[in-house]
Scaffold this motif. Structure first.
Motif, mmCIF file in Angstrom:
data_model
loop_
_atom_site.group_PDB
_atom_site.id
_atom_site.type_symbol
_atom_site.label_atom_id
_atom_site.label_comp_id
_atom_site.label_asym_id
_atom_site.label_seq_id
_atom_site.Cartn_x
_atom_site.Cartn_y
_atom_site.Cartn_z
ATOM 1 N N SER A 1 -2.456 8.188 -3.590
ATOM 2 C CA SER A 1 -2.862 6.845 -4.009
ATOM 3 C C SER A 1 -4.379 6.793 -4.042
ATOM 4 O O SER A 1 -5.061 7.653 -3.483
ATOM 5 N N GLY B 1 0.811 -1.199 0.000
ATOM 6 C CA GLY B 1 0.000 0.000 0.000
ATOM 7 C C GLY B 1 0.850 1.255 0.000
ATOM 8 O O GLY B 1 2.080 1.212 -0.099
ATOM 9 N N ASP B 2 0.204 2.375 0.120
ATOM 10 C CA ASP B 2 0.846 3.679 -0.044
ATOM 11 C C ASP B 2 1.723 4.019 1.154
ATOM 12 O O ASP B 2 1.231 4.476 2.183
ATOM 13 N N VAL C 1 -5.652 3.174 3.740
ATOM 14 C CA VAL C 1 -4.723 2.606 2.770
ATOM 15 C C VAL C 1 -5.068 1.141 2.525
ATOM 16 O O VAL C 1 -5.159 0.357 3.474
ATOM 17 N N ARG D 1 -7.513 5.487 -2.612
ATOM 18 C CA ARG D 1 -7.850 4.916 -1.310
ATOM 19 C C ARG D 1 -9.361 4.739 -1.162
ATOM 20 O O ARG D 1 -10.139 5.618 -1.531
ATOM 21 N N LEU E 1 -10.551 8.213 4.670
ATOM 22 C CA LEU E 1 -9.995 7.180 3.810
ATOM 23 C C LEU E 1 -9.016 6.288 4.563
ATOM 24 O O LEU E 1 -8.543 6.638 5.644
#
Length: 543
Positions: free
Chosen positions: A516, A66-67, A410, A518, A408
């Motif tokens: 990113s 993930g980010d 990740v 999300r 949000l």
């Protein structure tokens, strides 16, 4: 049913370019026997999320999916702490903890006050105190849009101080180091450096230029020269500076890791003869734009590089945290040993196992300290959200998802699904999104009597969302390798497929901003929206 207990939380929120023959042989020795192609599929952990540990003494990148852009790692005794650029997400500056560089769990978020878009930062420990140096782009202050801040704490878990404006403007990517003279310094992008006060909270001199970078060949396909991300290491009588060059995105072959060294913190700096020590050489490789590295000593005295990269075909996941072993040559230079990271590698020794990652389901009381963050929030965050009994109540803001400052988290899986139940309170709109920024998102929303569909940051009109005679609805998003299908249900049992979108282009190279894609929820308009029964499930990937 509405939650019967509501708890408003405070802002504390709870708690290779030149890989030699020996390096190639090392990578080959770690290849799984009897396997072909891309190797084994990822093992899974919490909620089916992928994990690096293969359970047989090896790991497969990413070590933190993930980010996780611009990772910076501090070794503190037997503990490792990592933090990342948090850009426009608040609470910001997430801190993760590990004992072996493979298994990571979230510890806290260190920054709660919005100081702008937080870029690549640096963790340091000095005199028994922890410091995080933070560059932030503040669009509200045109005269001093790019500032350097610092926060400090006696414990990595916090509490962290309020951010201190260091009075250093116009630079990014700080890297802290103590020179042979006992003075503290920050290095910045472009080969710049400034001496710090003894307490580490302000500049004690003028910013000066001390290093010109490594000359990139003219025929290399890169985004730009972009000398940045200096991370300093003192070892065996040398100061080593690990820097990023080439640009953090753009063409897959842009980013790289270069090294220079000096006997003195004051230079002169000599470039490594086999620079770059890490670089994506071809778009066929599994990891693109590899760079922004920290060199860190492993648990048994071995050495590693921690850096980020984009997963081939999945820029939407952001820049993920990668781990690569290095060796020190006889003449004192680092050499990376992981090749293109397509093969499993031997874990740091002694090998270990343990908890990794974080559960993304449910609105737990500590969610804001470990996983949930607002995009570009305005004002006091605690006024917007209320947690209790696994539910979230979110006050409306703006007229739709774009200016609602959605909440949000990740996701690090190529394929996953998210479900949530929404309940309107007043004249509000709420829904489920996959959100990159205010101009690039997709999702489903509900307002009194109407279903809304969003694509590329706009409400769909052909066809528009239909009429729905309810103020309570279950929503589901299934992201199958960048093809997202949205569903809705009245009872959470019988589902109606609403529509599907292709979202591979929802990334930095299209929309800028270094973010990113999300998943998360939003509430806009007057009134509020209650969210219940958040569920995240990773699904098996096809590749």
């Amino acid at each position: 049913m509405k939650a019967t207990r509501r708890e408003t939380f405070s802002l504390a929120f709870g708690a290779a370019g030149a890989l030699g023959v020996a390096a190639e042989a090392h990578a080959d020795s770690l290849a799984p026997q009897g396997e072909v192609g891309a190797g084994p599929v990822w093992k899974t952990g919490i909620e089916g999320q992928r994990v690096a540990d293969l359970g047989d003494g090896r790991y497969r990148n990413p070590v933190l999916a993930g980010d996780r852009p611009d990772p910076n790692v501090l070794k503190d005794g037997d503990d490792y702490y990592a933090t990342f650029s948090s850009f426009q997400y608040y609470p910001g500056v997430p801190i993760w903890h590990s004992r072996d560089l493979i298994h990571w769990t979230p510890l806290t978020t260190a920054l709660t006050r919005n100081i702008g878009s937080v870029w690549a930062l640096d963790i340091a420990k000095h005199g028994g105190r922890y410091f995080i140096y933070i560059p932030a782009l503040d669009s509200a202050d045109a005269a001093r849009s790019l500032k350097t801040w610092v926060i400090h704490a006696d414990d990595m878990r916090g509490p962290w101080s309020e951010p201190v404006d260091m009075g250093i403007d116009g630079y990014i990517d700080p890297g802290h180091v103590v020179g042979e003279d006992g003075q503290r310094y920050l290095f910045f992008n472009g080969g710049h450096r400034v001496r710090l006060s003894d307490d580490g909270l302000s500049a004690a001199g003028k910013v000066e230029h001390v290093y010109g970078g490594w000359p990139i060949p003219e025929d290399w396909i890169i985004e730009g020269f972009a000398l940045e991300g200096p991370k300093l290491l003192r070892k065996d009588g040398w100061f080593y500076m690990f820097s990023g060059q080439g640009g953090t995105a753009g063409p897959p072959t842009s980013h790289m890791v270069v090294v220079a060294r000096s006997r003195s913190i004051h230079g002169p700096w000599e470039n490594c003869p086999h620079n770059p020590v890490v670089r994506t050489a071809s778009c066929e490789e599994p990891w693109w734009s590899r760079g922004h590295a920290t060199a860190v000593e492993g648990p048994a005295g071995d050495w590693w590089l921690v850096y980020h990269g984009y997963e081939n075909g999945f820029r939407t996941l952001g820049r993920q945290m990668l781990l690569e072993p290095i060796e020190w040559t006889r003449d004192g230079w680092p050499r990376a040993l992981g090749g293109d990271l397509s093969r499993p590698l031997a874990k740091p020794v002694p090998t270990s196992s343990g908890a990794h990652g974080v559960a993304l389901s449910r609105f737990t009381d500590d969610a804001f300290g470990t996983r949930l963050a607002f995009h570009a929030p305005q004002g006091d965050l605690s006024h917007r959200a209320t947690l209790g009994r696994g539910s979230l109540r979110l006050a409306g803001q703006g007229r739709g998802p774009a200016n609602s400052s959605p909440l949000l988290f990740v996701a690090g899986d190529r394929t996953y699904e998210v479900e949530v139940e929404i309940e309107l309170e007043g004249v509000a709109q709420g829904g489920l999104l996959l959100f990159y920024n205010e101009k690039l998102f997709c999702g489903l929303g509900l307002s009194p009597g109407k279903l809304h569909a969003w694509r590329i940051g706009q409400e769909e009109r052909w066809p528009p969302g239909g009429a729905v005679a309810t103020g309570r609805l279950h929503l589901r998003a299934v992201n199958d390798e960048n093809v997202v299908t949205f569903y809705y249900s009245i009872d959470g049992k019988s589902w109606t497929k609403e529509r599907s979108f292709e979202v591979a282009g929802y990334n930095h190279n299209v929309a800028d901003g270094f973010l990113s894609l999300r998943p998360g929820v939003y509430a806009s308009g007057k009134g509020s929206v209650a969210f219940h029964n958040l569920i995240y499930r990773a699904r098996p990937t096809r590749s």
